[in-house]
Design an enzyme around this catalytic site. Structure first.
Site, PDB file in Angstrom:
ATOM      1  CB  CYS A  74      -0.889  -0.088   1.338  1.00 28.53           C
ATOM      2  SG  CYS A  74      -2.386  -0.497   1.141  1.00 28.53           S
ATOM      3  CG  HIS A  75       1.312   3.728  -3.308  1.00 28.07           C
ATOM      4  ND1 HIS A  75       0.621   2.653  -4.117  1.00 28.07           N
ATOM      5  CD2 HIS A  75       2.391   3.915  -3.857  1.00 28.07           C
ATOM      6  CE1 HIS A  75       1.621   2.200  -5.208  1.00 28.07           C
ATOM      7  NE2 HIS A  75       2.498   3.112  -5.210  1.00 28.07           N
ATOM      8  CG  MET A 111      -5.839  -1.842   0.030  1.00 28.15           C
ATOM      9  SD  MET A 111      -6.709  -3.432  -0.051  1.00 28.15           S
ATOM     10  CE  MET A 111      -6.313  -3.980   1.781  1.00 28.15           C
ATOM     11  CD  GLU A 112      -5.228   3.732   1.941  1.00 28.97           C
ATOM     12  OE1 GLU A 112      -4.164   3.465   1.697  1.00 28.97           O
ATOM     13  OE2 GLU A 112      -6.119   2.956   1.030  1.00 28.97           O
ATOM     14  CG  ASP A 126     -10.029  -5.123  22.629  1.00 25.19           C
ATOM     15  OD1 ASP A 126      -9.529  -6.072  23.262  1.00 25.19           O
ATOM     16  OD2 ASP A 126      -9.716  -3.806  23.104  1.00 25.19           O
TER      17      ASP A 126
END
Length: 156
Positions: A74-75, A111-112, A126
């Site tokens: 990923c950039h 992707m982000e 969590d």
């Protein structure tokens, strides 16, 4: 064509030097299912660890900004906006998370957005795992993306 490999089959980061900058947006979603007690406590804001959805929203935003640290090819991007939304479905004892990520750049923010929505759901898990270890995270997907050479994509 697999763009993350060179002619010798070795992994590379795609060269975006010559690509045009465009407005880009990605929308992703995912779901977390839980038991009735956990759902009610999240809805009422009475989980001992605090504001579950507020913390999950911040975690998703932070994750979007760190995606290139987690995904090798990923950039690093200048993200211009991140929004995380939650929809509570009492009938299904499910929370759906949606991430909307924007940039003006040479490569997309899919992707982000996927990292943001996944991290939001993991944060819910969590913060509530002490009372419900059987929670299930499902259906993480790209819903829509705009911008770039390939234009608009809608995942029906």
């Amino acid at each position: 064509m697999l763009t993350h490999f060179n002619k010798d089959g070795k992994a590379i980061m795609v060269d975006v030097t010559e690509k045009n900058e465009t407005k880009r947006e990605a929308i992703t979603s995912g779901k977390i299912f839980m038991n009735f007690e956990t759902f009610q406590k999240i809805k009422e804001g009475t989980i001992e660890k605090g504001d579950v959805l507020g913390v999950a929203r911040v975690a998703g935003i932070m994750a979007a900004k760190k995606t290139s640290d987690l995904i090798p090819m990923c950039h690093p991007l200048f993200i211009t906006g991140v929004d995380i939304e939650f929809v509570l479905n009492e009938e299904k004892l499910m929370i759906e998370a949606r991430a909307i990520v924007k940039t003006q750049g040479k490569t997309g923010v899919e992707m982000e957005a996927l990292t943001a929505v996944t991290t939001s759901l993991l944060t819910i898990y969590d913060m509530c795992k002490a009372m419900d270890k059987a929670m299930t995270i499902t259906d993480i997907k790209l819903c829509k993306k705009t911008g770039g050479k390939s234009g608009e994509f809608i995942n029906e």
